[in-house]
Design an enzyme around this catalytic site. Sequence first.
Site, PDB file in Angstrom:
ATOM      1  N   THR A  35       0.819  -1.216   0.000  1.00  0.00           N
ATOM      2  CA  THR A  35       0.000   0.000   0.000  1.00  0.00           C
ATOM      3  C   THR A  35       0.858   1.274   0.000  1.00  0.00           C
ATOM      4  O   THR A  35       0.640   2.188  -0.792  1.00  0.00           O
ATOM      5  CB  THR A  35      -0.894   0.033   1.258  1.00  0.00           C
ATOM      6  OG1 THR A  35      -1.563  -1.223   1.335  1.00  0.00           O
ATOM      7  CG2 THR A  35      -1.909   1.138   1.184  1.00  0.00           C
ATOM      8  N   LYS A  53       7.381   1.802  18.262  1.00  0.00           N
ATOM      9  CA  LYS A  53       7.474   3.236  17.972  1.00  0.00           C
ATOM     10  C   LYS A  53       8.017   3.999  19.172  1.00  0.00           C
ATOM     11  O   LYS A  53       8.786   4.949  19.029  1.00  0.00           O
ATOM     12  CB  LYS A  53       6.097   3.765  17.571  1.00  0.00           C
ATOM     13  CG  LYS A  53       5.623   3.205  16.229  1.00  0.00           C
ATOM     14  CD  LYS A  53       4.149   3.502  16.009  1.00  0.00           C
ATOM     15  CE  LYS A  53       3.663   3.048  14.658  1.00  0.00           C
ATOM     16  NZ  LYS A  53       2.170   3.067  14.586  1.00  0.00           N
TER      17      LYS A  53
END
Lengths: 412, 412
Positions: free
Chosen positions: B10, B196
């Site tokens: 994507t 993250k």
Amino acid sequence: MKIGLIGYGTIGCGVAELLLEKRRHSDLQLVKIADIDVERQRDFMPEKNLFTRNATEILNDPEIDTVIELMGGIEPARSYILSAFANGKDVVTANKALLSSCWKEIMEKANLHKRRIRFEASVGGGIPLLSAISSGLSANKIEAVYGIINGTTNYILTRMEKTRESFPNALAEAQKKGYAEADPSFDIDGIDSSHKLAILSSLCFGKTSVVSSIYTEGIRRITHFDISCAAELGYSIKLLGISRMDKDRMIIRVHPTMLKKESLLSSVSDVYNAVYIKPDLTGPLLFFGRGAGRYPTASAVYADLLALKNNEEFYIPQVEVVEPVDISEVISKYYIRVQAEDKPGVLAMITGVLAEHNVSIASCIQKERGKTVPIIMITHEAKEGAIASSLSKIDKNPFIKEESLKIRIEEV
Amino acid sequence: MKIGLIGYGTIGCGVAELLLEKRRHSDLQLVKIADIDVERQRDFMPEKNLFTRNATEILNDPEIDTVIELMGGIEPARSYILSAFANGKDVVTANKALLSSCWKEIMEKANLHKRRIRFEASVGGGIPLLSAISSGLSANKIEAVYGIINGTTNYILTRMEKTRESFPNALAEAQKKGYAEADPSFDIDGIDSSHKLAILSSLCFGKTSVVSSIYTEGIRRITHFDISCAAELGYSIKLLGISRMDKDRMIIRVHPTMLKKESLLSSVSDVYNAVYIKPDLTGPLLFFGRGAGRYPTASAVYADLLALKNNEEFYIPQVEVVEPVDISEVISKYYIRVQAEDKPGVLAMITGVLAEHNVSIASCIQKERGKTVPIIMITHEAKEGAIASSLSKIDKNPFIKEESLKIRIEEV
């Protein structure tokens, strides 16, 4: 990098403290400080021999390659910056008044002399905003920017909302805390916001308007009653700078704005600033932080210096100055407050005038408060011109004892 | 700049579309795309001759100077990136799993070969966050970072709050909308957030912990009942990544967190991300935007490419990997839910056990709901160890029919 600093006020003092003491960096050497007053004691006082009363000592010093301008105002700041470029020096400034009024001249002179200018501190204080727009969003076309970009007015509106103070009292408190100047008009009449908005528009769209063409309305007429009616209807009132492209036309304005309580911008309180932008690829972004103050602003100046030292690109678009869409053409929902004598037929007169101008009413609150009653209405979308004509006709009626107020509603 | 792209999913598709069509830039030339599947039809399909099944065709192509790695996962992404450095190529990646587990090796190899790596897309998607930390905040010492850094879980929690859905239903809806994977554990168990957070810590503090040492708790056990109790008490529940320095010790953890409704982070809803950081000079900052998605992420990759092309500095500190403070040592306020049979003496038992462990109760809600009743308590500050021991003792009691739940409360 050998640095000369012009203007030794609060921010200049903070910058000197970072460079000489707190955040020393071998590549960032502050070698001279110019200020007309070199005697007054400040919070941070470096050695006397760094100081001069004469800015030209910095501008003409061949050893100095970078000038920080923190005087504010148009002249002599403008001449100093142009002369810095001509003498081969890069410039860091926080001067929003100057940038918004002399953008073209300054950028042209910088290009002519192949010099660089950075001005992160001019909008949003310590928020790393302008470099994010210029570099981090390089792939995007920006569609709109909405900003709470004046801490003084945001503090006043927050006090009025949270502690139910009147505007004069909240202003007095802001002055006591050092958030507002003795003459507060620059902030509370929206002028400071309009300067910052002009700069933001330049960077976001490559288009801006001269400050005098930006519709600018301050917060003087907002009452605590308006704020509590807004709250009852699910809104907060914020002084917003709004700039967006409507096809090729620019809509740019500063005014008190009603925002839904759920919106992020409406949660930005006290002296904080926040800028909400709509880039086409990333979708909406918001940057929040302190928009003023010694260390936040000094932090932005320091980042600019280091970015210059590292030869970081700061993309400044070619800016076209355009005539904005006239405010009378802008379409919005409105909050309207009409202060009327409590007599039969008053509401019929008001709603009649609005209907005549094709303004349709979404909701209405009437509260009894003594001899005159405030009538509060929320309209559906209407042209500003139609609202203004309606209110001016309504206000001519002898039952109306006070100029009616409109507050624009935005969905952000 | 001649660019090779490895991984055509994507995001890769979005990047190719920007480089080849929407935001063409003469200096950013995408010349090769590698993916194991070159046949499957995608939303954006460039000419066939750009494609190869073999990533080494990019890694060994002397013409290519920059590699975009968008495969995700550890191997072969790690080997490809190391080989890109060895072959003199710069790297742009969005690979948070790889960066959080192999940070040291990757940065050392980049330094060894004098190559550069940028990874803006790895945290916060389209938000220009990492470059703001590395460059815009260069003068600051950062004290703490709090982030809603996983869109899937934020979407699920928002649905549960706004439409009163159960966790399984909200998850199913997130899956239907493409916000959650078929196997959602990576997101909903907090693993993605911990990756993250490890990257954010590295950049903010120059210190981080190995992912397996980061206390990580997901949102599976949060019920709609907890969310409505939290709301009644003035809180929202968000999955937060928290990292802060407590003197020289690092506190780093991911877990559902109760935040006051007035806090900005608690207004961040749906798939949006937001990172709240506390630099010492600027004061608190918040960055908000879309943390994932084709165009937001592609926008971050594009900005990294342009920054490399412009030789922009991206300061990556020397990172020390430290053992974090054990979760049992962390001090916090807590929301506690105990599901008990409605019998005399139950509340006395529960409050007695808490008192034994020196946990003091700030408020308590008991609601009747059939045979067993949920008892909700908010504690004053207490050590996690004391809370855990209390609950484990409480849960051994035969009146308690379900494992008790604790949610940490943070003031941000």
